[in-house]
Design a protein around this motif. Structure first.
Motif, PDB file in Angstrom:
ATOM      1  N   ASN B 266       0.816  -1.211   0.000  1.00 32.46           N
ATOM      2  CA  ASN B 266       0.000   0.000   0.000  1.00 32.46           C
ATOM      3  C   ASN B 266       0.849   1.259   0.000  1.00 32.46           C
ATOM      4  O   ASN B 266       0.500   2.263  -0.621  1.00 32.46           O
ATOM      5  CB  ASN B 266      -0.943  -0.006   1.211  1.00 32.46           C
TER       6      ASN B 266
ATOM      7  N   ALA C 251      -7.763  -2.848  -6.929  1.00 33.82           N
ATOM      8  CA  ALA C 251      -7.141  -1.695  -6.275  1.00 33.82           C
ATOM      9  C   ALA C 251      -5.736  -1.450  -6.834  1.00 33.82           C
ATOM     10  O   ALA C 251      -5.326  -0.316  -7.065  1.00 33.82           O
ATOM     11  CB  ALA C 251      -7.071  -1.903  -4.767  1.00 33.82           C
ATOM     12  N   SER C 256      -5.093   2.336  -6.141  1.00 34.70           N
ATOM     13  CA  SER C 256      -5.895   2.878  -5.051  1.00 34.70           C
ATOM     14  C   SER C 256      -5.634   2.046  -3.786  1.00 34.70           C
ATOM     15  O   SER C 256      -6.201   0.976  -3.620  1.00 34.70           O
ATOM     16  CB  SER C 256      -7.377   2.786  -5.441  1.00 34.70           C
ATOM     17  N   MET C 258      -5.753   0.230  -0.362  1.00 32.47           N
ATOM     18  CA  MET C 258      -6.887  -0.157   0.488  1.00 32.47           C
ATOM     19  C   MET C 258      -6.370  -0.926   1.704  1.00 32.47           C
ATOM     20  O   MET C 258      -6.449  -2.150   1.751  1.00 32.47           O
ATOM     21  CB  MET C 258      -7.869  -1.007  -0.313  1.00 32.47           C
TER      22      MET C 258
ATOM     23  N   GLU D 185     -14.201   4.321   7.277  1.00 31.60           N
ATOM     24  CA  GLU D 185     -13.003   3.873   6.566  1.00 31.60           C
ATOM     25  C   GLU D 185     -13.384   2.908   5.451  1.00 31.60           C
ATOM     26  O   GLU D 185     -12.907   3.021   4.317  1.00 31.60           O
ATOM     27  CB  GLU D 185     -12.047   3.174   7.546  1.00 31.60           C
ATOM     28  N   GLU D 189     -12.785   3.538   1.448  1.00 32.56           N
ATOM     29  CA  GLU D 189     -11.987   2.680   0.552  1.00 32.56           C
ATOM     30  C   GLU D 189     -12.843   2.146  -0.608  1.00 32.56           C
ATOM     31  O   GLU D 189     -12.398   2.109  -1.749  1.00 32.56           O
ATOM     32  CB  GLU D 189     -11.369   1.523   1.351  1.00 32.56           C
ATOM     33  N   THR D 192     -13.829   4.894  -3.169  1.00 32.49           N
ATOM     34  CA  THR D 192     -12.669   5.346  -3.937  1.00 32.49           C
ATOM     35  C   THR D 192     -12.236   4.275  -4.941  1.00 32.49           C
ATOM     36  O   THR D 192     -11.833   4.600  -6.064  1.00 32.49           O
ATOM     37  CB  THR D 192     -11.519   5.740  -2.983  1.00 32.49           C
ATOM     38  N   SER D 285     -12.133   9.849   5.887  1.00 24.17           N
ATOM     39  CA  SER D 285     -12.152   9.134   4.606  1.00 24.17           C
ATOM     40  C   SER D 285     -11.379   9.875   3.526  1.00 24.17           C
ATOM     41  O   SER D 285     -11.065   9.314   2.489  1.00 24.17           O
ATOM     42  CB  SER D 285     -13.593   8.917   4.157  1.00 24.17           C
ATOM     43  N   VAL D 288      -8.118   8.329   2.387  1.00 18.64           N
ATOM     44  CA  VAL D 288      -8.120   7.345   1.300  1.00 18.64           C
ATOM     45  C   VAL D 288      -7.883   8.043  -0.038  1.00 18.64           C
ATOM     46  O   VAL D 288      -7.126   7.547  -0.881  1.00 18.64           O
ATOM     47  CB  VAL D 288      -9.452   6.557   1.260  1.00 18.64           C
TER      48      VAL D 288
END
Lengths: 295, 295, 295, 295
Positions: B266, C251, C256, C258, D185, D189, D192, D285, D288
Motif C-alpha cells: 500500500n 485496487a 488505489s 486499500m 473507513e 476505501e 474510492t 475518509s 483514502v
C-alpha cells in the motif's frame, strides 16, 4: 579520581554498569528499592543508601538506571527524592528508557532547582553493559555533558550527542527499539515465507546477515528468529511493549502516524495475550508463525 | 576458456554483468529486445542475435537477466524461444527476479526437455554488478550448479546455495527485497518521529548505522531517507511494487500472512498514485512524511 | 412467456435462481460441470445439456452463475463455449462474482461477436436466492439490459443500474463483499474488547443493531459474531478470500491503496492457515479472539 | 415534578439535553466553565451556578456532559467539585464519553462517599439530542438506575442497560464510535475503488444503503463520504481521535489487539497532521483519497 557517584537502580543493566564505574576508580553510593540487590556492589566497595536521597551529594553526580517513567519519578521527586538534595550544581544522569515527555519535565524541574538533567539512555544488552560496550545517546546542557563525559566513557564504547534538549536522546533511544522490533517482524515474516516454501530459515539468515544485513541487530536477533530459539530472555515482551507504546505516545504527541509501530504494538499485545509476557521480545516473531498455522 | 555463453537481457544490470563475462574470457552471444542496447557488448567482442534462439547452443549455457515473469516467458517459450534450442544437456541460468511459481514451472519444463534451469537471482545495484560485487542465491540441479559455478564466480562476490528447487532461490531473492523495503519503512517512520520531535534525521542515521545497524542496507538506503535525497534512481517504485507483489502472491499461495508486506504494498501504491512511479524505491519513505504533513 | 433461457452453474446460488425462472414460466436448458446437479432442474421441467454450448440458442439469452473467473472463462470461450453459439444478437447475463478485469475482456469479446455481455452480480445468500430477495447490480448495453429486465425481476427484489461498462457492476459487487467483511472485522474487534472488559457480546450486539446499525448486514453477521456461532456455512472463508483478492487486484490496477482490504486478506489467510478454509466467512472474526488469547 | 437537577457541561450536546429536561418540568441549576453558555438555559428558567458545587444538592442528582476525562475530573473532584457536596444518597449521572478506567475510579470514589455514579453515555449528534432521539447506554447501581430512569427517558428514545459496572457503559460507547469510524473507513476505501474504476460514488452509496447497509450509520456518514461533502461539522477529527485512543487504551489494558482501531488512529492522526483537526470526523475518509492521489 575521587569523585563520588550516586547510583540508583541495580537491575540487569544497572548492576554491571555500576561495577564498571567502581573498577574505573569512582567512589560510589548505591540505592535500590529491593535492597538485597545492592550487596554485590557493597562487596565491591560501594556504600549503601536506604533512601534515594542517601546517595546524593550537593552538587554531585547521580546516575539512575530504572525500569520506567514511574520508577524515575519515584526516586527523583518527593521528600526522599534526589532532586532537592542534588542542587545546586549537581547533575542527574538519567540512563533509563523513559518517555521524551518525562525527560522534558525532568529537565525543566532540574533547571528550576539549579542543577542539570542529562539524558543518556543506552543501547545494549546486559552482556554489553558488563563488557563496557554500550552505545550511549546523550543530550543536555553542554557544561554538564562535558563534566560527565569521563563517566560515560567508562560505561560504553561510543557516545552520540543529540544537543541540549534531554528529551532528544530519549526519542532516539525509543526509536532504536522500534527499529529493532521492526527488523524482527520483517525477519519473522520473511523466514516464515521461506519455511512455507520449503526454504530453510537458517540458510536465509546466513545469506542476509553475511551480506546486506551484516550488522549486530540482524545477526543477534535474526539467529533467534531463524532458529525459533528465544532463550535466554534478554528483554521481555512486556518491556518491549512499554517501549513501543512510548513510541506511539510520542508519535501521537507530535502528530506523526507510525503504522509499523502500531502493528508492532498489536503483535506484542497478542503475544502477551497468549502468555508470553516474560519471554524475550524476539519472540514477537512467533506471532507470524501463529498466523501461518505452524509452530 | 572457450565456452560460449548466450546472454539475454542487457538492461542496467545485465549489461555490466555481460561485460564482466567477456572480460573473464568467455565467448558471448547477446540478445536484447531493444537491439540498440547490444552495441556496447558487440563493440566489446560479443556476437549479436536477433532472436532469443540465436544466442543458444545445443547443450550450451544461456543466461537471462530480465525485468519480470512475462519477459522471461517471452524469451524462453515459443518458436524462437531458448528452451527448444537449448536441449539436450543445456543450462539456462535465470538471474532475473521472477516469481517462485514461474521458477517451478520453468524448472519442470526444462527438465522435460532434458536440460537444466538454474535460478540464480542477484542482490546488488548496477554499480555492484559492474564491480563484480553481486551476491547470488542459487538453486537447481547439483550437476548444473557445478558446471555454472565459474560463471557465477565471475559475476559476484559470493554465492549462497539453496538446494535443488530452483524456486527456492527466488523466494530468497524476493524476501531480500521485502527486508530492504521493510527497513526503509522503519527508518522512514523513525526519522520522521525524530524530526517532529526536533531531532536531526542525519544524527539518528549516524548513530544507528555506526552501531546496531552498521550494514550496507541501512547505510545506503538510510542515507537517502535521512537526507530526503532519493537521487539517483537505482530501482524504481514500480519495480519494487512488482517485487512486493511477488512476495504477497507467494504468501497467498503458501498461506502465510505477511502484514508488513501488505503495508509496503500500500505504501508503494500510494507513492505511485502520487506520481512517483519512476522514482527510487527508497522514496517509499516519503509516504511517512506525507502522512505527517511535512515535506 | 415462451423465451428459452440457458442457465449454466447450478450451485448453491444458481440452483434456486434457475428454479425461480422455471416458476416464472421460462423454458430452460441447463448445464453444470457436475451433471448430477442438473437433476432437480430437469425434474422441474428444464432440458439438460452436456456441453455449455448445448444450452445456447443463436440470439438467445444465457445466464452464468459460477464460482470464479476460471469457471466463467471455461464455459464461455473455446470450442464448446457459449460465446460462438450465442451470436448474433444474443445476450450473456453474467451473474457470478468475477473480476472487473475479466468483465472488461468478456464485454469486448461479446461485442466483437455481435452479442451482449450484461454483468448482473447479486447480493444475497442461498435463502435469499430461493425467496427472490436478491439485490442485483447490473451494467451493460442499454438495449440488452432492457431485454433482460423481466428475467432479473424474476430473480431479485431490486435492481441497481451501473451504466454501460459491465465491469462496473463487478466493482460494486466485490466492494459490497469488502464492506461486509469490514463490518465483521469491526464487530469482532468491538465485541472482543467488550468481552475482555466484562461486557456481554450479545448485549452490545443488541444495542448496535437496534440503533445505529439496524440493517441486514450487521444483524445477520453480527449475531454470529456476538454468539461465536458460525453455523451454518453460507459463504466460505476460501471464497471470501477470493473476493477480497479481487478487490485488492482491482485496487492495484487502478492504483488505489486499500489498507483495510489488505488487513482482511491477511485475516482470512490466517484463518485458512488455521484450518478454517471451509468455514463461514463470519468466522474471520475468530482471528480477533485468537489474537486476544481467548476462545 | 419538583426534583431539581444539577447540569454541568452546556456544549453542543449538553445544551439541548438540558433544555429538554427543563421542558419536561424539572427544576434545574446549571454550570459551565465558560459561563456565557449558561444564558440560554437561564433564560429558559434554570438557575446559574458559578462553581460546580453550586448546582449540587445533598442527596440530589447531577448530570455531567463534558468533553473528556480531564474535564470530568475537574468538576467532580477538589474543593469545589460535585462529589463532596452530593453525598449521601446523591447520584451523579455521567453522560460524557470518558475512559472506562476513569469510570471505574469514579464509581469507586462515589461509593466511598455514600453516593452513586451512573454511567449513561449517549449515541447521537446535537440534532438528535434536541429531538430527544438519543440512544443511551447505562450502567451502575440498580437503585440509582431506577431513580434516574425518568430523567433518561426525557433525554432519549431508548435505554440499554449494561449492568452494575459503570465502566461497561463507557466500553460500549467508545466501541460504538469505533464501529462508526470503521464503517467510514470501509466506505471511503470502497467508494474510492469505485471512483477509480469509473463508478459513481453516490450510485454505490445508494445501492448499499438501500440494501445490506440500510441503517442510520451508513446513511448519514455514507452520504458525506460519497459526496465528499463533510459540512457541517458534527464531531471533530480531534475528538474522534480522542475516542479511538480511549479504545486503544482500553484494548491495551485488557490485552486485546485491535488492528483496525490502530489503523483508524493513524488515519485520524494523518488527517490532523494535514490540518483537518476541526473538520468533521467523516473526513477521515479523505485520507483514502490522499493515498490514491485524487481529490
Amino acid at each position: 579520581m575521587t569523585e563520588t557517584i550516586g547510583f540508583i537502580g541495580l537491575g540487569n543493566m544497572g548492576s554491571p554498569m555500576a561495577i564498571n564505574l567502581l573498577k574505573a576508580g569512582y567512589n560510589m553510593r548505591v540505592y535500590n528499592r529491593d535492597l538485597s540487590k545492592t550487596q554485590t556492589l557493597v562487596d565491591a566497595g560501594a556504600k549503601r543508601g536506604v533512601r534515594p536521597s542517601d546517595v546524593v551529594e550537593h552538587g554531585g553526580i547521580v546516575i539512575t538506571m530504572l525500569a520506567n517513567d514511574e520508577a524515575l519519578e519515584a526516586v527523583t521527586l518527593g521528600i526522599d527524592g534526589i532532586l532537592t538534595h542534588l542542587s545546586p550544581g549537581g547533575i542527574h544522569i538519567s540512563m533509563s528508557t523513559v518517555s521524551p515527555d518525562l525527560a522534558r519535565k525532568m529537565q525543566k524541574l532540574h533547571e528550576q532547582q539549579g542543577c542539570h538533567y542529562v539524558a543518556a539512555p543506552v543501547f545494549g544488552r546486559p552482556e554489553a553493559a558488563a563488557a563496557r560496550q554500550l552505545w550511549i545517546a546523550e543530550a543536555g546542557h553542554p557544561e554538564a555533558k562535558k563534566r560527565v563525559r569521563p563517566i560515560l566513557d567508562a560505561l560504553g564504547q561510543g557516545i552520540f550527542d543529540f544537543g541540549e534538549e534531554a528529551a532528544n536522546a530519549n526519542v532516539v533511544k525509543i526509536s532504536g527499539n522500534f527499529l529493532l522490533a521492526s527488523a524482527m517482524e520483517a525477519m519473522g515474516e520473511a523466514f516464515t515465507l521461506g519455511e512455507k516454501n520449503g526454504v530453510e530459515r537458517t540458510k536465509m539468515y546466513e545469506l542476509f546477515t553475511q551480506t546486506l544485513f551484516a550488522c549486530p541487530a540482524y545477526k543477534s536477533y535474526g539467529k533467534r528468529i531463524a532458529e525459533k530459539n528465544f532463550e535466554p530472555v534478554g528483554f521481555t515482551m512486556q518491556l518491549a511493549l512499554k517501549d513501543i507504546n512510548l513510541v506511539l505516545d510520542s508519535a501521537k504527541e507530535v502528530v506523526s502516524p507510525m503504522p509499523l509501530a502500531s502493528h508492532l504494538s498489536n503483535r506484542l499485545l497478542s503475544g502477551i495475550a497468549r502468555g508470553r509476557s516474560d519471554r524475550d521480545w524476539s519472540e514477537l516473531s512467533r506471532g507470524v508463525l501463529d498466523d501461518a498455522g505452524i509452530e
